[in-house]
Design an enzyme around this catalytic site. Sequence first.
Site, PDB file in Angstrom:
ATOM      1  N   GLN C 206      -1.277  16.935 -11.123  1.00  0.00           N
ATOM      2  CA  GLN C 206      -1.259  16.070  -9.950  1.00  0.00           C
ATOM      3  C   GLN C 206      -2.020  16.812  -8.848  1.00  0.00           C
ATOM      4  OE1 GLN C 206       0.569  12.855 -10.183  1.00  0.00           O
ATOM      5  NE2 GLN C 206       0.230  13.488 -12.294  1.00  0.00           N
ATOM      6  N   GLY C 247       6.275   7.043  -5.121  1.00  0.00           N
ATOM      7  CA  GLY C 247       5.546   7.655  -6.225  1.00  0.00           C
ATOM      8  C   GLY C 247       4.104   8.018  -5.878  1.00  0.00           C
ATOM      9  N   HIS C 248       3.439   8.605  -6.841  1.00  0.00           N
ATOM     10  CA  HIS C 248       2.074   9.073  -6.609  1.00  0.00           C
ATOM     11  C   HIS C 248       1.080   7.924  -6.389  1.00  0.00           C
ATOM     12  CE1 HIS C 248       1.381   9.535 -11.265  1.00  0.00           C
ATOM     13  NE2 HIS C 248       1.803   8.344 -10.957  1.00  0.00           N
ATOM     14  N   ASN C 249       0.134   8.179  -5.517  1.00  0.00           N
ATOM     15  CA  ASN C 249      -0.974   7.255  -5.252  1.00  0.00           C
ATOM     16  C   ASN C 249      -0.542   5.997  -4.503  1.00  0.00           C
ATOM     17  OD1 ASN C 249      -2.258   9.120  -6.782  1.00  0.00           O
ATOM     18  ND2 ASN C 249      -2.773   7.769  -8.465  1.00  0.00           N
ATOM     19  N   SER C 267       1.157   4.143  -7.628  1.00  0.00           N
ATOM     20  CA  SER C 267      -0.074   3.360  -7.511  1.00  0.00           C
ATOM     21  C   SER C 267       0.124   1.982  -6.906  1.00  0.00           C
ATOM     22  CB  SER C 267      -0.759   3.218  -8.878  1.00  0.00           C
ATOM     23  OG  SER C 267      -1.067   4.496  -9.390  1.00  0.00           O
TER      24      SER C 267
END
EC number: 2.3.1.191
Lengths: 352, 352, 352
Positions: C206, C247-249, C267
Amino acid sequence: MTVTLDQIVARFGGDLIGGGNVAIEGLAPLDRAGAHQLAFLSNPLYLAQVADSGAAAVILSRADFDKLTGHDGRSWIVAPNPYAYFARVAQMFAAAAEPAVVAGVHPSAVVDPSAVVPASASVGPQVVIEAGVRLGERVRIVGNVFIGRGSTIGDDTLIYANATLYHASVIGARCIIHAGAVIGSDGFGFAPDFTAAGGEWVKIPQVGRAVIEDDVEIGASTSIDRGAMADTVIERGCKIDNQVQIGHNVRVGAYTVIAGCAGIAGSSTIGRHCMIGGAVGVAGHVTIGDRVIVTAKSGVSKSIPGPGVYTSAFPAVPNAEWNKNAAIMRNLDKMRDRLRQLEAKVKGLQEK
Amino acid sequence: MTVTLDQIVARFGGDLIGGGNVAIEGLAPLDRAGAHQLAFLSNPLYLAQVADSGAAAVILSRADFDKLTGHDGRSWIVAPNPYAYFARVAQMFAAAAEPAVVAGVHPSAVVDPSAVVPASASVGPQVVIEAGVRLGERVRIVGNVFIGRGSTIGDDTLIYANATLYHASVIGARCIIHAGAVIGSDGFGFAPDFTAAGGEWVKIPQVGRAVIEDDVEIGASTSIDRGAMADTVIERGCKIDNQVQIGHNVRVGAYTVIAGCAGIAGSSTIGRHCMIGGAVGVAGHVTIGDRVIVTAKSGVSKSIPGPGVYTSAFPAVPNAEWNKNAAIMRNLDKMRDRLRQLEAKVKGLQEK
Amino acid sequence: MTVTLDQIVARFGGDLIGGGNVAIEGLAPLDRAGAHQLAFLSNPLYLAQVADSGAAAVILSRADFDKLTGHDGRSWIVAPNPYAYFARVAQMFAAAAEPAVVAGVHPSAVVDPSAVVPASASVGPQVVIEAGVRLGERVRIVGNVFIGRGSTIGDDTLIYANATLYHASVIGARCIIHAGAVIGSDGFGFAPDFTAAGGEWVKIPQVGRAVIEDDVEIGASTSIDRGAMADTVIERGCKIDNQVQIGHNVRVGAYTVIAGCAGIAGSSTIGRHCMIGGAVGVAGHVTIGDRVIVTAKSGVSKSIPGPGVYTSAFPAVPNAEWNKNAAIMRNLDKMRDRLRQLEAKVKGLQEK
């Protein structure tokens, strides 16, 4: 860091098609990759993007390679699992970009003299390591972590800042424990004693352990309680996201993944290779078999024997529409009664 | 640690039937207890296990004792609440197995000179105690804890690693606060000001306190906000599990238990002796009366006056089955309309 | 702290009606305010309380002022947004009640020599600041915080105890990060590789960042993952409550508020000025437009284009009632089939 395709294939395997003396500086998605980047194709839906990609080379499966109508001048790495291949190459680049870990114990850390800390381990600032703790080789403990007495941590495990391990926790090798995670806290167990006036919840001592096997990743602010009498066990290869709660005496089978905000109540068993969606709740004392998928926000209140996909969550719709149907839902029994009455009447009419 | 049944009964009460000079080294479930272990029977369903148990003695109620067809050679402790009796004896064994707590302040702790720390208190490594804090007798603060200015902590309270108390928090006696818990953080209060171009959410200062009464246990990574103007209050004897969120100005009545991942929004009041299930959500500004049980994953959006069990969660079923019924659910109004039309037609047919 | 109404209006604007040389010592609700306190009316429902209030003065809108039948002897501050006005005045009083922040680095903090810490910043005890970190002017870092290498923090930002920033995090100006929050932890990304015997989840590095823009508040024990390749972004003016997982993004648009226990999977994009209720779940890879309200405990599994209110949660009802209707719900398809059969039969009867 720059490596050639030849070097990548020598290290990670796969079949190289095209020139191997191509310098690669990193990875990128097909639509953003440039002349010194490696892209990958793991989903055939994106096959059409390959021709237009600026990538120096593409990792893909043999089946997808054969589907391409023309193979332009670039190079190709054919591998059975392009996504996993990509991940491993990305790990290599990421590791190279990180500063080297300095082994040793930071002077501000408080390490009990009875703890075993190999010379290869790194213990960061403001860390507390209590008596009898044993760290494996190359273990890395970032700052402000607390490791309770008698815990053991396997080789190459990484524990991020402000995480807490209660006493007697067992962590395997190559685990990653993220910031703020809590391992081995007391399970939620009390005996009611309200017979007398006043009364109280009497705490049941939690004397089991939290046991985390090898290759487990545990997310930020996730909590895993110790067992009451036996142990709570997270088997090898599990991946657990952030804000997850796992109660006492739970066993999570190997390679199961649990997404963020899920909660597993005490004494439940989850099989191997399961996928527990975000914000799923699993009640206490249930057993979920292997390869069960529970979709996000569902609740599991009874045991689920075998493989399959399970659900109990609705998707959000416009509020007015929802409220109208929810009101009917709350009176479904009346609707069923009306249906029964109609059925009787129609039967009567038909028999006339 | 070894104690005799005579010593146990002398300390915890109950009627001893059979020999009292029997050495007990610990507790175990009926089906696993050995010749030096004490077992308990709290659920009559397990009555049949008693005869086969290897336990040196069994704690049970008078009613269950009388149900046994034969009383073999072992000893018996007859007590009105065998489960609570077991819990208290287990506490004694667990306490004996723990290393003695060393009173005093670890040299790495940072304690403001104005803080009151009795000689009987234990303040662990890397702890921060700000100005004006008052610790009670035998308070134990494990490592890396932060206690904000002006907080008070009652006698015999235990605070685990990496917990945070904001300023002016009030913690009662005999509380346990688990690792990573946050007490007294700002409530979520903002005034929208979007009339002008740009605009902003204007923060409403949170100047109330978080007040935790005696004998409360607060789980790992649980957060309890301070009040906006008045206080947030957790009354005595409450037990709150991990990952719970309690908003500003909430009051939780005495002896209520709240399971993991539940969230109580601001300004709500929960009665005494309630049981709030895992992942339950309670909306803001609602009032729940005494002895209300809300089952896991349910949502409370309106006040609930009195005792009773409340639910709004579905159990997971196979995904295909769920999706089929969920699609109908989203069109229940159409189904109701068809039912109405049918009713009218049948009425017409009957009147013919 | 005592200020006059004249001073308040000079600083915060609004029209003063009545005497301005009135000493004000604080704020209180209409029904509790005394002779030296300022109250506010933001909801016309409480208009009737104004006459009986003991408040020295009342902040209210022009429209509400005109609705009052008589204007008694007290003073009035007429302002377009009384609630925001109240909040700003309350901030002034709250700031005055707090001890002055002492600039400088506490001797127990561990600050890498390469970090930039202005003289105006305050770094508390047991803090860790890694290499290359840059703090803005008047930044305040409370005790036991960990700030990873290369992170930057804007002017006037406040970070509470036991929070963690992973490396390369970017925090804007005037942010507040509450205790136990984790910013920049690894997103949850793994490539399955179970083709061979054994197999494993291969971690996808990441390497994006967590970017928090200006004027964002992040609640206690909230976690915000760093991006996988791109960044996770929380745009300016967002307010995020406790125990939230992002969460990521993910990108959260400016001025959006997210209530406690919500989870936003990787995302996904959330628009500007949205209100995400408590315990809402948003699936991965969905897009929510501007000014969308999702009510508490709902789940968003598909994109929502535009403004509107969305729901998928039921309120708790008595358990027996719920179970009865839930059982019918699980067989709605059978009920629909019976309805179809009836429709056919009635059609047949009508055609006779």
